[in-house]
Design a protein around this motif. Sequence first.
Motif, mmCIF file in Angstrom:
data_model
loop_
_atom_site.group_PDB
_atom_site.id
_atom_site.type_symbol
_atom_site.label_atom_id
_atom_site.label_comp_id
_atom_site.label_asym_id
_atom_site.label_seq_id
_atom_site.Cartn_x
_atom_site.Cartn_y
_atom_site.Cartn_z
ATOM 1 N N ILE A 124 -28.700 8.440 -19.778
ATOM 2 C CA ILE A 124 -27.470 8.716 -20.522
ATOM 3 C C ILE A 124 -26.824 10.008 -20.022
ATOM 4 C CG2 ILE A 124 -26.497 9.073 -22.809
ATOM 5 C CD1 ILE A 124 -27.613 6.269 -22.305
ATOM 6 N N ALA A 125 -27.642 11.028 -19.790
ATOM 7 C CA ALA A 125 -27.102 12.296 -19.302
ATOM 8 C C ALA A 125 -26.426 12.122 -17.945
ATOM 9 C CB ALA A 125 -28.221 13.329 -19.210
ATOM 10 N N THR A 126 -27.035 11.354 -17.068
ATOM 11 C CA THR A 126 -26.444 11.130 -15.746
ATOM 12 C C THR A 126 -25.158 10.337 -15.846
ATOM 13 O OG1 THR A 126 -28.693 11.111 -14.835
ATOM 14 C CG2 THR A 126 -26.927 10.313 -13.416
ATOM 15 N N LEU A 127 -25.110 9.361 -16.747
ATOM 16 C CA LEU A 127 -23.865 8.605 -16.952
ATOM 17 C C LEU A 127 -22.756 9.511 -17.467
ATOM 18 C CD1 LEU A 127 -25.182 5.283 -18.540
ATOM 19 C CD2 LEU A 127 -24.115 5.552 -16.302
ATOM 20 N N LEU A 128 -23.084 10.394 -18.413
ATOM 21 C CA LEU A 128 -22.070 11.307 -18.946
ATOM 22 C C LEU A 128 -21.525 12.216 -17.856
ATOM 23 C CD1 LEU A 128 -23.765 12.309 -22.327
ATOM 24 C CD2 LEU A 128 -21.846 10.752 -22.001
ATOM 25 N N TRP A 129 -22.429 12.789 -17.062
ATOM 26 C CA TRP A 129 -21.981 13.662 -15.989
ATOM 27 C C TRP A 129 -21.287 12.867 -14.887
ATOM 28 C CZ3 TRP A 129 -21.316 18.696 -15.824
ATOM 29 C CH2 TRP A 129 -21.998 19.491 -16.759
ATOM 30 N N GLY A 130 -21.666 11.598 -14.722
ATOM 31 C CA GLY A 130 -20.990 10.768 -13.732
ATOM 32 C C GLY A 130 -19.520 10.608 -14.037
ATOM 33 N N PHE A 131 -19.186 10.439 -15.311
ATOM 34 C CA PHE A 131 -17.770 10.357 -15.689
ATOM 35 C C PHE A 131 -17.036 11.666 -15.403
ATOM 36 C CE2 PHE A 131 -19.347 6.910 -18.527
ATOM 37 C CZ PHE A 131 -18.530 5.903 -18.043
ATOM 38 N N LEU A 132 -17.750 12.792 -15.528
ATOM 39 C CA LEU A 132 -17.126 14.088 -15.245
ATOM 40 C C LEU A 132 -17.037 14.376 -13.757
ATOM 41 C CD1 LEU A 132 -18.806 16.283 -18.014
ATOM 42 C CD2 LEU A 132 -16.484 15.359 -18.002
ATOM 43 N N TYR A 133 -17.783 13.630 -12.942
ATOM 44 C CA TYR A 133 -17.755 13.833 -11.500
ATOM 45 C C TYR A 133 -16.718 12.957 -10.802
ATOM 46 C CZ TYR A 133 -22.143 16.489 -11.777
ATOM 47 O OH TYR A 133 -23.099 17.442 -12.040
ATOM 48 N N ILE A 134 -16.176 11.970 -11.498
ATOM 49 C CA ILE A 134 -15.196 11.063 -10.900
ATOM 50 C C ILE A 134 -13.792 11.562 -11.238
ATOM 51 C CG2 ILE A 134 -14.337 8.703 -10.805
ATOM 52 C CD1 ILE A 134 -17.100 7.767 -11.636
#
Length: 298
Positions: A124-134
């Motif tokens: 979940i943490a990686t998905l959240l940060w993934g949205f912030l990285y795109i």
Amino acid sequence: MRRRPQRRPALWVLLLPFVVMFLLFFVAPIVYAIVQSLLSTRSSGLGLGAPETTFVLLDNYGRALTDPDFVASLGRLLAFAAIEVPLMVVTALGLALLLDSGRARAPRFFRVLAFAPYGVPGVIATLLWGFLYIPATSPVLQVLASVGLDVQPLASGNVLFAIANIALWGFAGYNMVILMAALDAIPAELGEAARMDGASMWAITWHIKLPLVRPSVILVTVFTIIGTLQLFVEPLVLQPLTTAISSTYTPNLAAYNQAFSQGNPNLAAAMAVIVAVLGFMFSFGFLRLVNRKGNRAW
């Protein structure tokens, strides 16, 4: 003379559940992985017969260590460790010292706030940060782009730092709590006596707090080294979002790819054993180094 009652049966009753669980879920998987790494399963005939398992000794280790993609993943993991380990230890120690300084307002609230990311599952943490990285979904990157700053966290040269940021966000609070417990165990009389002698806050931190929390700092460092070598979830989840992360980006990803995509669990087991040996070597080497320095200091 009265004989003291023997407590060995009661002791074994208490220890038996732990021993059984330790053997089943720790020792047995390690032994099984080592055995599998020494074998090779190949199809017989035209592939229509039952697969044959043969003993190949260290052939799988040779194949792994001569695979350029796997060797590159090992180098990438070492680079990640060089970034993550000191960053994690310094951040956790800095937060712990800041909250323990007595100058922080609402320290309990900020302690819980810093620890809260540890309760978020890694996926979940990686998905959240993934949205912030795109850039298309990140308000932060969009604001930076509006002022002329083109930031690409998932570019090939930045993705390692992006992964390190996710790991730091998730585990810095956990390590901070360990160090806070060590700081809370320091007798308050030591700091009061030092202040009465005219010692500054920096002198108290450097000469009293840091030496007394040294064992906890070592523990946090060892935990971070072991966790770094287990890097798997973050690159796996970020892989569909960028072309910079391949199926062999980390050793664990390479082993996962061999086991479930290439159908070669024996080679995957050899890769996993190599990573485990590296973890043991680095952890044991670090402990030897700090113990040697500690003995010299005494």
